[in-house]
Design a protein around this motif. Structure first.
Motif, short mmCIF file in Angstrom:
data_model
loop_
_atom_site.label_atom_id
_atom_site.label_comp_id
_atom_site.label_asym_id
_atom_site.label_seq_id
_atom_site.Cartn_x
_atom_site.Cartn_y
_atom_site.Cartn_z
N SER A 37 -10.97 -3.56 -46.32
CA SER A 37 -11.36 -4.58 -47.29
C SER A 37 -11.40 -3.93 -48.69
CB SER A 37 -12.73 -5.15 -46.94
OG SER A 37 -13.71 -4.14 -47.03
N ILE A 38 -11.60 -4.77 -49.70
CA ILE A 38 -11.65 -4.24 -51.07
C ILE A 38 -12.78 -3.23 -51.22
CG2 ILE A 38 -12.01 -4.86 -53.48
CD1 ILE A 38 -10.67 -7.51 -52.92
N ILE A 39 -13.93 -3.51 -50.66
CA ILE A 39 -15.07 -2.59 -50.74
C ILE A 39 -14.76 -1.30 -50.00
CG2 ILE A 39 -17.50 -2.27 -50.17
CD1 ILE A 39 -17.91 -5.25 -50.49
N GLN A 40 -14.10 -1.40 -48.85
CA GLN A 40 -13.76 -0.20 -48.09
C GLN A 40 -12.73 0.66 -48.86
OE1 GLN A 40 -12.54 -2.11 -44.44
NE2 GLN A 40 -14.42 -1.46 -43.37
N TYR A 41 -11.76 -0.01 -49.48
CA TYR A 41 -10.82 0.75 -50.33
C TYR A 41 -11.55 1.47 -51.45
CZ TYR A 41 -6.42 -0.99 -48.36
OH TYR A 41 -5.36 -1.24 -47.53
N SER A 42 -12.49 0.79 -52.08
CA SER A 42 -13.25 1.39 -53.17
C SER A 42 -14.03 2.61 -52.69
CB SER A 42 -14.20 0.35 -53.77
OG SER A 42 -15.02 0.93 -54.77
N LYS A 43 -14.69 2.51 -51.55
CA LYS A 43 -15.45 3.63 -51.01
C LYS A 43 -14.53 4.78 -50.60
CE LYS A 43 -19.45 1.70 -51.42
NZ LYS A 43 -20.43 2.22 -52.40
N PHE A 44 -13.35 4.43 -50.05
CA PHE A 44 -12.41 5.46 -49.64
C PHE A 44 -11.90 6.25 -50.86
CE2 PHE A 44 -7.89 6.53 -48.70
CZ PHE A 44 -8.14 7.57 -47.83
N MET A 45 -11.57 5.54 -51.95
CA MET A 45 -11.12 6.22 -53.17
C MET A 45 -12.25 7.05 -53.79
SD MET A 45 -7.99 5.47 -53.21
CE MET A 45 -7.61 6.26 -54.76
N THR A 46 -13.48 6.55 -53.68
CA THR A 46 -14.64 7.34 -54.16
C THR A 46 -14.78 8.62 -53.36
OG1 THR A 46 -15.77 5.31 -54.80
CG2 THR A 46 -17.11 7.28 -54.56
N LEU A 47 -14.57 8.54 -52.04
CA LEU A 47 -14.65 9.73 -51.20
C LEU A 47 -13.59 10.75 -51.60
CD1 LEU A 47 -15.87 11.18 -48.72
CD2 LEU A 47 -14.18 9.95 -47.31
N LEU A 48 -12.35 10.29 -51.86
CA LEU A 48 -11.28 11.20 -52.30
C LEU A 48 -11.63 11.85 -53.64
CD1 LEU A 48 -8.06 9.15 -51.44
CD2 LEU A 48 -9.01 11.09 -50.18
N ASP A 49 -12.16 11.06 -54.55
CA ASP A 49 -12.52 11.59 -55.86
C ASP A 49 -13.62 12.64 -55.75
OD1 ASP A 49 -12.38 11.33 -58.90
OD2 ASP A 49 -14.50 10.87 -58.53
N MET A 50 -14.59 12.40 -54.89
CA MET A 50 -15.69 13.36 -54.71
C MET A 50 -15.19 14.66 -54.08
SD MET A 50 -18.64 10.66 -53.48
CE MET A 50 -19.87 11.89 -53.16
N LEU A 51 -14.26 14.55 -53.13
CA LEU A 51 -13.70 15.77 -52.53
C LEU A 51 -12.94 16.60 -53.56
CD1 LEU A 51 -12.43 14.29 -49.13
CD2 LEU A 51 -14.24 16.01 -49.42
N LEU A 52 -12.15 15.93 -54.42
CA LEU A 52 -11.43 16.65 -55.47
C LEU A 52 -12.39 17.20 -56.52
CD1 LEU A 52 -8.31 14.36 -56.00
CD2 LEU A 52 -8.41 16.59 -54.87
N HIS A 53 -13.48 16.48 -56.76
CA HIS A 53 -14.51 16.98 -57.68
C HIS A 53 -15.16 18.25 -57.13
CE1 HIS A 53 -17.81 16.95 -60.57
NE2 HIS A 53 -18.65 17.06 -59.56
N ASN A 54 -15.44 18.25 -55.84
CA ASN A 54 -15.99 19.45 -55.22
C ASN A 54 -15.04 20.63 -55.36
OD1 ASN A 54 -18.19 17.93 -54.45
ND2 ASN A 54 -17.45 17.58 -52.36
N LEU A 55 -13.76 20.36 -55.24
CA LEU A 55 -12.76 21.43 -55.32
C LEU A 55 -12.54 21.87 -56.75
CD1 LEU A 55 -10.44 23.20 -54.26
CD2 LEU A 55 -8.99 21.18 -54.27
N ARG A 56 -12.33 20.92 -57.66
CA ARG A 56 -11.94 21.27 -59.02
C ARG A 56 -13.12 21.73 -59.87
NH1 ARG A 56 -9.60 16.81 -60.16
NH2 ARG A 56 -11.46 15.78 -61.00
N THR A 57 -14.23 21.02 -59.81
CA THR A 57 -15.37 21.31 -60.69
C THR A 57 -16.38 22.24 -60.04
OG1 THR A 57 -15.08 19.11 -61.67
CG2 THR A 57 -17.14 20.25 -62.13
N LEU A 58 -16.79 21.91 -58.83
CA LEU A 58 -17.80 22.74 -58.15
C LEU A 58 -17.18 23.96 -57.47
CD1 LEU A 58 -19.97 19.91 -56.52
CD2 LEU A 58 -20.23 21.03 -58.76
N ARG A 59 -15.85 23.97 -57.35
CA ARG A 59 -15.11 25.09 -56.75
C ARG A 59 -15.62 25.42 -55.34
NH1 ARG A 59 -12.84 29.43 -61.08
NH2 ARG A 59 -12.06 27.93 -62.61
N MET A 60 -15.77 24.39 -54.56
CA MET A 60 -16.18 24.61 -53.18
C MET A 60 -15.03 25.22 -52.38
SD MET A 60 -18.39 21.35 -51.85
CE MET A 60 -20.01 20.97 -52.49
N SER A 61 -15.39 26.06 -51.45
CA SER A 61 -14.39 26.61 -50.55
C SER A 61 -13.99 25.55 -49.54
CB SER A 61 -14.93 27.85 -49.85
OG SER A 61 -16.04 27.51 -49.03
N LEU A 62 -12.95 25.84 -48.77
CA LEU A 62 -12.50 24.89 -47.74
C LEU A 62 -13.61 24.63 -46.72
CD1 LEU A 62 -10.33 23.20 -46.33
CD2 LEU A 62 -9.49 25.32 -45.27
#
Length: 208
Positions: A4-29
Motif C-alpha cells: 500500500s502507499i503507507i507500506q511503500y513510504s515505510k519501506f523507503m524510510t527503512l532504505l533511507d535509514m540504512l543508507l544513513h547508518n552507512l554514510r553518516t554514522l559509518r556503521m559496519s556491516l
C-alpha cells in the motif's frame, strides 16, 4: 509485493535509514544488520505500542524485505563504503585547443592546406598575388611581340635614372617629416586627453 502507499513510504524510510547508518554514522556491516534485525523484530501484532509504526508489515512481507536487502545493499556493502568514504580524483572532461595564427607571406612558415579552408578565405587572405613573370606572360599573350619587347626593355631600365643623390635625400626627408608630424600630432592629442582626465580628478579631490 502489492504494498500500500503507507507500506511503500515505510519501506523507503527503512532504505533511507540504512543508507544513513552507512554514510553518516559509518556503521559496519555487522552493526547495520543488527540494527535491521532489531527494527524488523518489532513487526508483529503482539508487540508493544512503541513500535506501532512498523506493524504495517506482516511476517511474509518482512522476510521479503530482508531477502531484498540481503541481495542488494548487504551483498555490495564494500562497494557502498568505497562510494561514500573513498576520495576519487575529479576528472574534467574537455579539450584544450591551441590556435596558431598563420604568419605573413614573407615569413618562413609553411602555407596551410588549401583543402582545409573555404576557397573565399584562401583566395582573399592566403593565396599569393601573381608574380611579375606571370603578369608579363599574360601581357605577352594579349599584346604583340613588339609591344612586349618594348615593355621588357623599359623594365630593364633603372627606375632612379635621372635623379641625383640630393633629390633622393630630399624626397626621403619630406616623407619622413610627413610621417613624424602625423605621429607627433597623435601623441599630442593623447597627452591632452590624459591631462584633461588628471585635471578632472584633481578638481574632484579638491572638492572632497
Amino acid at each position: 509485493m502489492d504494498f500500500s502507499i503507507i507500506q511503500y513510504s515505510k519501506f523507503m524510510t527503512l532504505l533511507d535509514m540504512l543508507l544513513h547508518n552507512l554514510r553518516t554514522l559509518r556503521m559496519s556491516l555487522k552493526d547495520n544488520i543488527k540494527w535491521l534485525g532489531e527494527v524488523m523484530a518489532e513487526i508483529g501484532p503482539t508487540h508493544s505500542q512503541k513500535s506501532e509504526e512498523w506493524n504495517i508489515f506482516d511476517v511474509k512481507q518482512a522476510n521479503a524485505i530482508i531477502d531484498y536487502l540481503k541481495i542488494s545493499l548487504f551483498q555490495h556493502y564494500k562497494l557502498y563504503e568505497f562510494l561514500f568514504y573513498s576520495t576519487r580524483e575529479e576528472i574534467v572532461i574537455g579539450t584544450e585547443q591551441v590556435i596558431e595564427v598563420v604568419k605573413p607571406a614573407g615569413h618562413p612558415f609553411p602555407d596551410p592546406l588549401e583543402e582545409g579552408m573555404s576557397f573565399d578565405i584562401y583566395s582573399t587572405f592566403i593565396e599569393r598575388p601573381p608574380t611579375l613573370d606571370t603578369e608579363i606572360k599574360g601581357l605577352d599573350q594579349e599584346q604583340g611581340p613588339e609591344e612586349s619587347q618594348t615593355e621588357t626593355d623599359t623594365s630593364d631600365m633603372d627606375a632612379l635614372v635621372g635623379f641625383t643623390i640630393e633629390d633622393v635625400k630630399s624626397l626621403l626627408g619630406q616623407v619622413t617629416n610627413d610621417i613624424l608630424i602625423g605621429i607627433q600630432t597623435e601623441i599630442n592629442e593623447k597627452l591632452q586627453i590624459q591631462e584633461e582626465a588628471f585635471n578632472a580628478r584633481i578638481e574632484k579631490l579638491k572638492k572632497a
